[in-house]
Write a protein that holds these residues in place. Structure first.
Motif, short mmCIF file in Angstrom:
data_model
loop_
_atom_site.label_atom_id
_atom_site.label_comp_id
_atom_site.label_asym_id
_atom_site.label_seq_id
_atom_site.Cartn_x
_atom_site.Cartn_y
_atom_site.Cartn_z
N ILE A 246 1.01 -1.21 0.12
CA ILE A 246 0.13 -0.04 -0.08
C ILE A 246 0.87 1.34 -0.13
CG2 ILE A 246 -1.96 -1.22 1.09
CD1 ILE A 246 -0.98 0.35 3.76
N ILE A 247 0.40 2.43 -0.41
CA ILE A 247 0.99 3.75 -0.41
C ILE A 247 0.79 4.39 0.90
CG2 ILE A 247 1.08 5.77 -1.56
CD1 ILE A 247 0.22 4.44 -4.22
N LEU A 248 2.00 4.47 1.75
CA LEU A 248 1.58 4.96 2.97
C LEU A 248 1.20 6.58 2.94
CD1 LEU A 248 4.91 3.22 4.56
CD2 LEU A 248 2.40 2.34 4.52
N ASN A 249 1.73 7.11 2.22
CA ASN A 249 1.40 8.73 2.13
C ASN A 249 0.91 9.21 0.72
OD1 ASN A 249 2.10 9.73 4.97
ND2 ASN A 249 3.86 8.42 4.39
N PRO A 250 -0.15 8.90 0.23
CA PRO A 250 -0.73 9.08 -1.31
C PRO A 250 -0.89 10.45 -1.17
CG PRO A 250 -2.35 8.04 0.22
CD PRO A 250 -1.26 8.08 0.94
N PRO A 251 -0.57 11.19 -2.46
CA PRO A 251 -0.89 12.48 -2.56
C PRO A 251 -2.25 12.54 -2.72
CG PRO A 251 0.84 11.56 -4.28
CD PRO A 251 0.07 10.30 -3.48
N THR A 252 -2.83 13.79 -2.34
CA THR A 252 -4.23 14.23 -2.34
C THR A 252 -4.84 14.26 -3.88
OG1 THR A 252 -3.94 16.50 -2.55
CG2 THR A 252 -4.07 15.47 -0.35
N ASN A 253 -4.02 14.46 -4.72
CA ASN A 253 -4.59 14.35 -6.17
C ASN A 253 -4.32 12.85 -6.86
OD1 ASN A 253 -1.93 14.57 -6.46
ND2 ASN A 253 -1.58 16.21 -7.72
N LEU A 254 -3.84 11.99 -6.03
CA LEU A 254 -3.66 10.71 -6.92
C LEU A 254 -5.09 9.98 -7.24
CD1 LEU A 254 -1.79 8.46 -7.35
CD2 LEU A 254 -2.15 7.30 -5.01
N LYS A 255 -4.94 9.57 -8.56
CA LYS A 255 -6.19 9.02 -9.19
C LYS A 255 -5.78 7.62 -9.13
CE LYS A 255 -7.18 13.35 -11.47
NZ LYS A 255 -7.45 13.92 -12.91
N GLU A 256 -6.96 6.73 -9.63
CA GLU A 256 -7.14 5.39 -9.91
C GLU A 256 -6.43 5.00 -11.32
OE1 GLU A 256 -8.78 1.53 -9.38
OE2 GLU A 256 -8.66 3.24 -8.16
#
Length: 265
Positions: A246-256
Motif C-alpha cells: 500500500i501507499i503510505l502517504n498518497p498525494p491528495t490528487n492521486l487518481k485511480e
C-alpha cells in the motif's frame, strides 16, 4: 229593685267580659304581628346566610384559582432552572442566553473528574469474557498512570461495521487524570491476530474510506473496513491482506490506475 240591680251587675260583667275579649284579641293581633316580624327577620337572616355561603364558595373558588396560578408560575420558573445531576465544570455551551431551547436540545456539556468512565470498543470474540463489576487494569500513556477500573456497563449491540461492543469502565479519580484523555484497558480474553496500517495511508474518495494498493506499477483504490485506532495505527478488517503493498502517504490528487515510478510498501 233587686232585679234591676242584678241586671245592672250582669250588664257590667258582660261589659267587662267584652273588654277582656277585646284586650285578648288585641294581644292575639300583637302576637300575630310579632310572628310575622319574626318570620320576616328569619327569612332575611336565611337570605343573609345563603348570601354569606355564596360568598364563601366564591372566596374558595378564588383561592383555588390563585393556587392554580401559583402552581403554574412555579412550574414555569422550574422550567427556567436546569439542575445538573452532579457537580462539575461547564466545558461547552450549546446555546446562548435568550435563545429558545427546544425539547431534547442540549444546553451545556458538564464534566466531572470525580466520575470518569472509559469507553472502549471490545471485539465480539472477547465480549463474552466481559462482566459487569469486573476489575480491569487501565493505563493512560500520556501521564504514565495505571489504575484499576470496574466495568459499569456493556452496550448489548455491536457496531455493524467494526463488530465491536462498547464497554464502559468506571475510573477512580486521580489528580493528573482529566476528561478526554486516551486510555488502554487490559481485558482478559482469547488471543487474535489483527492487521494494522498507518493512519496516513487512509484516504477518502466519494465518501468511502480506503487505501491505494500497488498492482504492478499502478495505484488501485480499495475500500477498507476499519476498526480501533491505536496511536498512529488503525486496525483493518477487510480490504487489505497480509503482504499487500500500500501507499503510505498518497498525494491528495492521486487518481485511480495512476502509473508510479517509485512507491512505498
Amino acid at each position: 229593685q233587686q232585679a234591676t240591680a242584678s241586671i245592672d251587675q250582669a250588664s257590667q260583667g258582660v261589659s267587662q267580659a267584652t273588654a277582656g275579649i277585646a284586650q285578648a284579641q288585641a294581644g292575639i293581633n300583637q302576637a300575630k304581628a310579632g310572628i310575622t316580624r319574626s318570620r320576616a327577620a328569619l327569612a332575611q337572616a336565611q337570605a343573609q346566610i345563603k348570601q354569606a355561603a355564596a360568598g364563601v364558595n366564591q372566596a374558595r373558588t378564588q383561592v383555588q384559582q390563585a393556587q392554580a396560578s401559583k402552581s403554574q408560575v412555579t412550574a414555569n420558573l422550574d422550567y427556567g432552572i436546569v439542575t445538573a445531576p452532579f457537580n462539575g465544570v461547564v466545558t461547552r455551551r450549546q446555546t446562548e442566553v435568550g435563545a429558545m431551547a427546544g425539547t431534547g436540545q442540549p444546553l451545556v456539556t458538564l464534566e466531572s473528574v470525580d466520575r470518569l468512565r472509559l469507553s472502549v470498543g471490545v471485539p465480539e470474540s472477547t465480549i463474552s469474557h466481559v462482566r459487569i463489576g469486573q476489575l480491569v487494569q487501565v493505563r493512560f500513556d500520556a501521564i504514565d498512570l495505571k489504575l484499576t477500573g470496574r466495568v459499569s456497563q456493556v452496550i448489548p449491540a455491536a457496531d455493524p461495521i467494526s463488530r465491536n461492543f462498547v464497554v464502559k469502565i468506571s475510573i477512580p479519580a486521580a489528580p493528573s487524570l482529566l476528561p478526554g484523555m486516551f486510555g488502554r484497558a487490559e481485558l482478559t480474553g482469547s488471543e487474535r491476530t489483527i492487521l494494522q496500517i498507518p493512519r496516513t495511508a487512509i484516504v477518502e474518495r466519494t465518501g468511502i474510506k480506503g487505501v491505494f494498493q500497488l498492482q504492478g506499477d499502478r495505484a488501485i483504490f480499495y475500500p477498507v473496513t476499519l476498526g480501533n485506532s491505536q496511536g498512529e495505527q488503525v486496525e483493518v478488517y477487510s480490504g487489505v491482506k497480509q503482504g499487500n503493498r500500500i501507499i503510505l502517504n498518497p498525494p491528495t490528487n492521486l487518481k485511480e490506475s495512476t502509473t508510479l515510478v517509485t512507491s512505498s510498501s
